[in-house]
Design a protein around this motif. Structure first.
Motif, PDB file in Angstrom:
ATOM      1  N   LEU A 284      44.835  40.360  54.491  1.00 27.28           N
ATOM      2  CA  LEU A 284      43.465  39.927  54.214  1.00 27.28           C
ATOM      3  C   LEU A 284      43.499  38.497  53.685  1.00 27.28           C
TER       4      LEU A 284
ATOM      5  N   CYS B 168      46.248  34.091  50.125  1.00 25.82           N
ATOM      6  CA  CYS B 168      45.292  33.039  49.755  1.00 25.82           C
ATOM      7  C   CYS B 168      45.644  31.772  50.526  1.00 25.82           C
TER       8      CYS B 168
ATOM      9  N   SER C 227      39.685  38.238  57.789  1.00 20.72           N
ATOM     10  CA  SER C 227      39.192  37.438  56.680  1.00 20.72           C
ATOM     11  C   SER C 227      38.262  38.253  55.801  1.00 20.72           C
ATOM     12  N   ALA C 228      38.246  37.869  54.542  1.00 22.84           N
ATOM     13  CA  ALA C 228      37.336  38.509  53.610  1.00 22.84           C
ATOM     14  C   ALA C 228      35.954  37.891  53.779  1.00 22.84           C
ATOM     15  N   LYS C 229      35.907  36.586  53.883  1.00 18.80           N
ATOM     16  CA  LYS C 229      34.626  35.876  53.927  1.00 18.80           C
ATOM     17  C   LYS C 229      34.880  34.396  54.228  1.00 18.80           C
TER      18      LYS C 229
ATOM     19  N   VAL D 161      41.932  35.004  52.299  1.00 26.23           N
ATOM     20  CA  VAL D 161      40.804  34.608  51.455  1.00 26.23           C
ATOM     21  C   VAL D 161      41.053  33.217  50.882  1.00 26.23           C
TER      22      VAL D 161
ATOM     23  N   LEU E 171      35.220  40.086  47.799  1.00 27.59           N
ATOM     24  CA  LEU E 171      36.599  40.530  48.015  1.00 27.59           C
ATOM     25  C   LEU E 171      36.874  41.857  47.308  1.00 27.59           C
TER      26      LEU E 171
ATOM     27  N   CYS F 286      41.138  42.176  42.574  1.00 25.90           N
ATOM     28  CA  CYS F 286      40.785  43.111  43.665  1.00 25.90           C
ATOM     29  C   CYS F 286      41.832  44.213  43.800  1.00 25.90           C
TER      30      CYS F 286
ATOM     31  N   GLN G  54      34.228  33.855  46.014  1.00 24.39           N
ATOM     32  CA  GLN G  54      34.744  34.800  47.019  1.00 24.39           C
ATOM     33  C   GLN G  54      35.168  36.116  46.375  1.00 24.39           C
TER      34      GLN G  54
ATOM     35  N   LEU H  89      47.094  40.715  50.268  1.00 21.24           N
ATOM     36  CA  LEU H  89      46.245  39.522  50.204  1.00 21.24           C
ATOM     37  C   LEU H  89      47.045  38.244  50.483  1.00 21.24           C
TER      38      LEU H  89
ATOM     39  N   GLN I 106      35.327  44.631  49.278  1.00 19.20           N
ATOM     40  CA  GLN I 106      36.056  44.858  50.519  1.00 19.20           C
ATOM     41  C   GLN I 106      37.378  45.584  50.251  1.00 19.20           C
TER      42      GLN I 106
END
Ligand code: ATP
Ligand code: MG
Length: 248
Positions: free
Chosen positions: A145, A175, A8-10, A147, A157, A190, A153, A173, A160
């Motif tokens: 990744l 989502c 995870s990114a966050k 997110v 991101l 990103c 975010q 990525l 990262q």
């Protein structure tokens, strides 16, 4: 064996649910067996979520694989998640997981490289350079990744993504849902490829936290279909990577 890391990114976007979903759907989508590895330095949740026992886990594998990691040792230390997916679980305690995982991660990378007919889906938790799973992140065939597509975010991101690109980690990525911020915009900002959208469906995600008791019923849902789609896209990437690496 390919290593697909999911991190995870966050902000707990659903990396563990996606890892479980990919693991459970892997064989049906890709036609290869999968093992799920819980390599989250903050500690494991799968034993509790799926009503499994505290042992065996990474701790027992670390002891058994002191000299060499074999497929038999890996299998012996896995538990069956939802009755069908072999899973190497992390202990619930973050400190213990970190202590065990940091030296084991390199061994897992080396061992997985020798196991031909099974792929590893590895939940690496929050992606950080000081993660005990960093060797798995650095040597994975693809890092997914995860997110939430929210404006707040975006800045973390972007940072990262820069770090991962500098480390040459092949990253794409995903989502969770497509609101409120468009996933394509997230990916553009990103500069990562957008692998796809993991449908935001709380009711079905709930089932991914406790097994899928009625498999066929869940296949109708958008979340399950989005899993199959993501699995296929991951598969194409892995194939392209293998072809690019193989001598002509
Ligand atoms: N696709 C989804 N749709 C709706 N809700 C979801 C989805 N995926 C996960 N969730 C919900 O989000 C919460 C967090 O999920 P999960 O544990 O998978 O996140 P995580 O990124 O692994 O978090 P952590 O950083 O704590 O490890 C759970 O309550 C879960 O039900
Ligand atoms: Mg998680």
């Amino acid at each position: 064996m390919s290593i697909v890391a999911v991190g995870s990114a966050k902000a707990s976007p659903g990396a563990t649910c996606l890892s479980v979903g990919l693991g459970l759907s892997w064989e049906a989508t890709i036609g290869r067996r999968a093992v799920l590895v819980e390599a989250d330095g903050d500690g494991g949740v799968l034993a509790a979520r799926f009503g499994l026992t505290a042992t065996p886990s990474l701790v027992e594998l670390a002891g058994a694989a002191r000299h060499e990691l074999t497929i038999e040792k890996l299998q012996t230390n896995c538990q069956m998640l939802a009755g069908q997916l072999p899973a190497l679980l992390a202990p619930g305690c973050g400190e213990t997981t970190t202590a065990v995982l940091a030296p084991l991660a390199g061994q897992l990378v080396e061992g997985f490289g020798r196991f031909d007919d099974i792929d590893a889906v590895v939940d690496v938790g929050r992606v950080r350079t000081d993660s005990p799973a960093i060797e798995l992140i650095d040597h994975c065939d693809l890092l997914v990744l995860v997110v939430q597509p929210r404006f707040d975010q975006l800045v973390p991101l972007v940072h990262q993504a820069r770090t991962l690109t500098a480390r040459n980690v092949p990253t794409a990525l995903v989502c969770v849902g497509d609101q409120p911020y468009p996933p394509t915009e997230m990916a553009k900002a990103c500069q990562l490829d957008l692998l796809g959208v993991f449908a935001h469906e709380p009711r079905v995600a709930q089932a991914l936290q406790a097994g899928l008791p009625d498999h066929r019923r869940h296949r109708r849902f958008l979340l399950w279909r989005s899993l199959a789609e993501l699995g296929q896209r991951i598969h194409y990437r892995l194939q392209a990577r293998t072809e690019a690496a193989s001598p002509r």
